[in-house]
Each structure stands twice: as structure tokens, then as C-alpha cells.
Write a protein that holds these residues in place. Structure first.
Motif, PDB file in Angstrom:
ATOM      1  N   ARG A  83       8.394  60.282  88.773  1.00 36.36           N
ATOM      2  CA  ARG A  83       7.582  59.235  88.145  1.00 36.36           C
ATOM      3  C   ARG A  83       8.008  58.942  86.705  1.00 36.36           C
ATOM      4  N   GLY A  84       8.874  59.759  86.138  1.00 32.57           N
ATOM      5  CA  GLY A  84       9.286  59.555  84.754  1.00 32.57           C
ATOM      6  C   GLY A  84      10.134  58.312  84.585  1.00 32.57           C
ATOM      7  N   PHE A  85       9.980  57.630  83.438  1.00 34.99           N
ATOM      8  CA  PHE A  85      10.763  56.425  83.172  1.00 34.99           C
ATOM      9  C   PHE A  85      12.235  56.792  82.993  1.00 34.99           C
ATOM     10  N   LEU A  86      13.101  55.942  83.534  1.00 35.02           N
ATOM     11  CA  LEU A  86      14.535  56.176  83.443  1.00 35.02           C
ATOM     12  C   LEU A  86      15.105  55.387  82.261  1.00 35.02           C
ATOM     13  N   ARG A  90      20.497  56.852  81.681  1.00 35.39           N
ATOM     14  CA  ARG A  90      20.424  57.599  82.940  1.00 35.39           C
ATOM     15  C   ARG A  90      20.580  56.705  84.161  1.00 35.39           C
ATOM     16  N   ILE A  91      20.647  55.376  83.918  1.00 30.95           N
ATOM     17  CA  ILE A  91      20.761  54.444  85.038  1.00 30.95           C
ATOM     18  C   ILE A  91      22.086  54.610  85.771  1.00 30.95           C
ATOM     19  N   LYS A  92      23.189  54.571  85.025  1.00 31.65           N
ATOM     20  CA  LYS A  92      24.501  54.663  85.675  1.00 31.65           C
ATOM     21  C   LYS A  92      24.712  55.999  86.383  1.00 31.65           C
ATOM     22  N   PRO A  93      24.361  57.154  85.753  1.00 35.89           N
ATOM     23  CA  PRO A  93      24.511  58.427  86.487  1.00 35.89           C
ATOM     24  C   PRO A  93      23.708  58.463  87.779  1.00 35.89           C
ATOM     25  N   LEU A 127      13.901  53.595  99.080  1.00 32.34           N
ATOM     26  CA  LEU A 127      13.742  54.237  97.782  1.00 32.34           C
ATOM     27  C   LEU A 127      13.735  53.216  96.634  1.00 32.34           C
ATOM     28  N   ALA A 128      14.327  52.049  96.875  1.00 33.35           N
ATOM     29  CA  ALA A 128      14.558  51.060  95.817  1.00 33.35           C
ATOM     30  C   ALA A 128      13.312  50.711  95.003  1.00 33.35           C
ATOM     31  N   PRO A 129      12.186  50.325  95.616  1.00 35.37           N
ATOM     32  CA  PRO A 129      11.035  49.907  94.802  1.00 35.37           C
ATOM     33  C   PRO A 129      10.574  50.966  93.808  1.00 35.37           C
ATOM     34  N   SER A 130      10.501  52.232  94.228  1.00 34.41           N
ATOM     35  CA  SER A 130      10.019  53.269  93.321  1.00 34.41           C
ATOM     36  C   SER A 130      10.975  53.482  92.155  1.00 34.41           C
ATOM     37  N   SER A 135      12.408  51.801  85.879  1.00 34.35           N
ATOM     38  CA  SER A 135      13.698  51.639  85.201  1.00 34.35           C
ATOM     39  C   SER A 135      13.936  50.176  84.869  1.00 34.35           C
ATOM     40  N   ASP A 136      14.920  49.944  84.034  1.00 35.74           N
ATOM     41  CA  ASP A 136      15.365  48.590  83.709  1.00 35.74           C
ATOM     42  C   ASP A 136      16.810  48.467  84.184  1.00 35.74           C
ATOM     43  N   ASP A 137      16.980  47.800  85.341  1.00 31.04           N
ATOM     44  CA  ASP A 137      18.313  47.714  85.944  1.00 31.04           C
ATOM     45  C   ASP A 137      19.014  46.425  85.534  1.00 31.04           C
TER      46      ASP A 137
END
Length: 480
Positions: A83-86, A90-93, A127-130, A135-137
Motif C-alpha cells: 500500500r505504500g506510495f511508489l 522506484r518505478i523503473k526498478p 495487478l495493474a490498478p493497485s 504511483s505516478d507512471d
């Protein structure tokens, strides 16, 4: 007396060998031996959770392939529960890890158990919606992986022997209906084999029934209904593409209130099926009003005319496009279809048209690309007042290109760029103007006396008089 050979070359070679031996490469690491490498990896894994997961997956893929799918699902559910914000770093990893899992499902799990691979890949898609919600993709890394996973899911459905088409239709609609992020945009296109004729028919009937059951739109207040209608029509078009049925695609377009944006799509599909005459008929439905599809449609017309043997019309369209926007690819295609004798006259006519083209910056860039440097220099001399110094994307490359053989004309362009910045006091561009002025200084010794053109000294005097208060600019070139 014999000369003792120097040992220096050997010393250099030894040092070089040592350097190569300590560089982290695959071959050098192999030299450490399996035991030493294993010890290093164990030590590192105790401090790096990501490495630990990678090693566990690699070991499972090697020694317990039947358990790999379950291991991947376990990791995906852990990510789903998070539940933690990304943060951005941390998006690319995460995207890299998810893509590694995706490829492992497709390449490893599916080799031993397609059913398990389908289960794991579907979990990855769902998994995508959660992940998006925390995150900000904006980079698109995550969306690329999820779309690939959805496409892979359709492929895996097709590889599952004996899979009931009705189950595929049900699962497909479930995912499409729940998709609020565009994750499944490419799913239906990959489902041709999974659906088969029976499944495609079943899906089409379901989608058409949905359309008929929707109430009529009553304007802006019915956005939800209009959105569902557009999505359903999009699914029908995707289904037609998945089954390679251009007539079904045309029928789906015919159900829409706005058909003109799809004329080029229909023509493209008809051409791919060898139905060039029908493609032309659809393209002829285009109105005379300006359209963002016009150039694409013209290219399709050329292709259709060539297929039908109407080379004169194809040539006329190429020439028209060149005259309208100075498209060199269309000119080059036009020229290739001419005889050597006709090509000479056509080239002079084309160059004359470029020289007289009303948008001089476009004409200048085209002459340089031709290449016709003499013509480009002449255009600068005769039409410098019609060029806009703010068009740095065209003028700066032109000045750079002309600087070697035409210093006068290059200088005129550099000066235009400098004054455009200073006249508007665009301080954020002062550094560019300073570089352009430096180019003027370098070319100054090469200038030839020309009526109406200032010397470099006179230009500098005028520039300082008009812009003496722009201290930020003058400080960049060391003058105050």
C-alpha cells in the motif's frame, strides 16, 4: 656488445593483463570459480532483498520448474497487497522486475504448464490498478509492461489446448469491462487463435447485443453511455482485426456516428487484402475540408493507384504533395518514376518552386536537404527580411551548414538569431545568442564586401548601442 632487451614492454603488458583481470566482466568472473562466486552471491543476498528474490527465482527455474509459477504468483500477490506510495525512483526498478516475471511466465512456466502460466499472467494483468493507484507512471514504464502482459495472456489462451472458446469470451469480457487504465488495449488483438471461429462469433453477438441495448444518447449528459458505446465499437473493430476480417471492420465502423476518421484505416486494411479499387472508393469519401488524415490518405491513394496500374494519377498526387509542403520523399518518389530526359526538366521546375515557396524557412531547409547550397545561400541573401530569427530550429542548422562555403550568408543568419533574442529580452536564451555571436566573430575574417551588409565591427557597434542595458548577455561574452 649485445644490447640487453628492455623489459618495459613486458611490464606494460603485465599491467594491462592485471587491469583486464580485475575488470568486472563475464569471462573474468568465471575465473573466480563456482564456489567463490556462490560465496559472494550469498553474502550480497543477505544485504539485498531484490537480489535474493532474483536468486530464488533462478534456482526455482533450474531445480523446481513445476513450482516456478506458484513462486511468481506469490511475489505478485505480495506486490498487490503493498500500500505504500511508489516514488519516482522506484518505478523503473519495479517495472524491470515485473517484466522479468512476465518473460519468465511466458518462456519458462508455459513450457511445463500453460494453465499455470495463464493463471500467473492474469494475476500480473490484474495487478495493474493497485500499482497505478499508488504511483505516478508518467514515464510509461509500468503501462508498457502491463500492456505486454495482457497481450501475452491472449497468446497463452491460444496455446492452451482444448480451452473452451466460451471461457475465453467470458474471461476476455471480464478483463475488458474492468479495465480503466488501458491495460488491455492490446488484449483482444492477440486473441484470434484463442477465440477461433466459434469464439469470435460468440463475442461479436455479445458486443452487438450490448450496443442495441444501450439507450440513445441525449447529448452531454449521457457521457457514460457514449463512453460505453465507443468502447464497444472499439472492441468490435479489434475483434475484426484479430480475425483478419476487413468486412467486419467496415461493418463496425458503419455502426459509429463518426466514420470519417476511419476511412484511412479501412483503406489500409483493404489494400492489405489486395482490394485496391475498394480502398480508393473509401478514400474518395473524404470531404474537401482540411483533415489531419489528408496526407496519410494521399499516400494510400498513391499506393492504390500503383496497384491498379494508374501511374499517371499516382505521379500527379506525388507532385501535388511536393508543391503543397515541399515533401522531399514525395519528390524523390516522383523523380524515380521519370525518364532520364524528363527528370532534368522536372528537377529545375522543382527547384524553382522551392525558391518561390512562400514560407522561406521551409524553402531554406528544403534547399539544404536537397542539397542545393548555392540556392540556399541565394535565398538568404534575397529574403533575409522574410526569415524569422525565432525559428532557431531551421535557421541555426542552416547557418552551421552554410558557414564553410558561404560565410556572408551564414553570418546574416547568426545575426538574425542574436537579434531575435535580444529584441525580445529573452534572457533564458542569452547563452544561445552568445554562441551565435561567437560564430559571427569567427566568420568575420572571411566576410567579403557586399552592398548593404554591415561589417562585423559595424554590427557590434549597433548591437551594443541598441542593447547596452542587457548586462546578462554581455557578461556571457566578456563585454560590459
Amino acid at each position: 656488445m649485445a644490447r640487453t632487451p628492455s623489459t618495459k614492454p613486458a611490464t606494460r603488458k603485465s599491467a594491462a593483463s592485471a587491469k583486464v583481470g580485475t575488470t568486472v566482466t563475464k569471462d573474468n568472473l568465471k575465473a573466480l570459480g563456482a564456489d567463490r562466486l556462490a560465496d559472494l552471491l550469498v553474502d550480497l543476498s543477505e544485504q539485498d532483498a531484490v537480489l535474493t528474490r532474483k536468486l530464488r527465482m533462478a534456482l526455482t527455474a533450474t531445480h523446481a520448474k513445476d513450482k516456478l509459477g506458484k513462486e511468481i504468483e506469490k511475489r505478485l500477490r505480495t506486490i498487490q497487497r503493498s500500500r505504500g506510495f511508489l516514488p519516482w525512483d522506484r518505478i523503473k526498478p519495479l517495472a524491470t522486475e515485473l517484466d522479468t516475471l512476465r518473460r519468465s511466465i511466458l518462456d519458462d512456466v508455459a513450457m511445463t504448464d500453460v494453465g499455470q502460466a495463464i493463471s500467473a499472467m492474469r494475476l500480473l494483468v490484474e495487478l495493474a490498478p493497485s500499482v497505478y493507484e499508488r504511483s505516478d507512471d508518467s514515464s510509461g514504464y509500468l503501462s508498457d509492461v502491463f500492456r505486454e502482459a495482457a497481450s501475452d495472456l491472449g497468446t497463452l489462451w491460444g496455446r492452451h489446448a482444448g480451452r473452451d472458446p466460451a471461457v475465453t469470451v467470458r474471461d476476455l469480457l471480464t478483463l475488458l469491462d474492468a479495465d480503466g487504465y488501458g491495460t488491455c488495449d492490446h488484449l483482444l488483438a492477440s486473441c484470434g487463435e484463442a477465440l477461433g471461429t466459434a469464439g469470435a462469433t460468440m463475442l461479436r453477438v455479445t458486443l452487438v447485443t450490448r450496443l442495441h441495448e444501450l439507450p440513445a444518447s441525449r447529448g452531454k449528459d449521457e457521457y457514460r453511455i457514449d463512453r460505453v458505446r465507443m468502447q464497444t465499437l472499439g472492441h468490435l473493430r479489434d475483434l475484426a482485426d484479430a480475425t483478419g476480417d476487413v468486412d467486419a471492420y467496415i461493418e463496425a465502423v458503419g455502426m459509429s456516428d463518426r466514420q470519417s476518421p476511419y476511412f484511412s484505416d479501412i483503406a489500409r486494411r483493404l489494400l492489405d487484402k489486395g482490394r485496391a479499387q475498394e480502398a480508393l472508393e473509401w478514400l474518395d469519401r473524404e470531404t474537401d475540408e482540411p483533415s489531419r488524415f489528408r496526407r496519410e490518405n494521399d499516400d494510400l491513394r498513391i499506393e492504390a493507384c500503383e496497384i491498379l496500374g494508374d501511374h499517371d494519377t499516382a505521379q500527379a498526387i506525388r507532385w501535388k504533395i511536393f508543391r503543397e509542403c515541399l515533401s522531399l520523399p514525395h519528390w524523390q518518389a516522383y523523380q524515380r518514376h521519370l525518364s532520364d530526359y524528363d527528370a532534368i526538366d522536372a528537377e529545375e521546375q522543382a527547384l524553382d518552386h522551392i525558391r518561390n515557396f512562400p514560407v522561406k524557412s521551409v524553402a531554406l531547409s528544403t534547399l539544404l536537404e536537397w542539397p542545393a547550397l548555392d540556392g540556399a545561400a541565394r535565398l538568404v541573401r534575397e529574403h533575409i527580411s522574410e526569415l524569422d530569427g525565432r525559428d532557431y530550429g531551421a535557421l541555426r542548422p542552416a547557418a552551421d551548414r552554410l558557414s564553410e562555403s558561404y560565410p556572408n550568408e551564414a553570418t546574416l543568419l547568426y545575426r538574425l538569431l542574436v537579434e531575435a533574442v535580444l529584441d525580445k529580452a529573452l534572457s533564458r536564451y542569452y547563452s544561445y545568442a552568445a554562441k551565435d555571436l561567437a560564430s559571427c566573430r569567427l566568420l568575420a575574417p572571411l566576410l567579403t564586401a557586399t552592398d548593404g551588409m554591415e561589417t562585423h565591427e559595424a554590427f557590434m557597434i549597433r548591437l551594443k548601442a541598441q542593447h547596452k542595458r542587457k548586462l546578462g548577455f554581455w557578461s556571457l561574452i566578456g563585454e560590459h
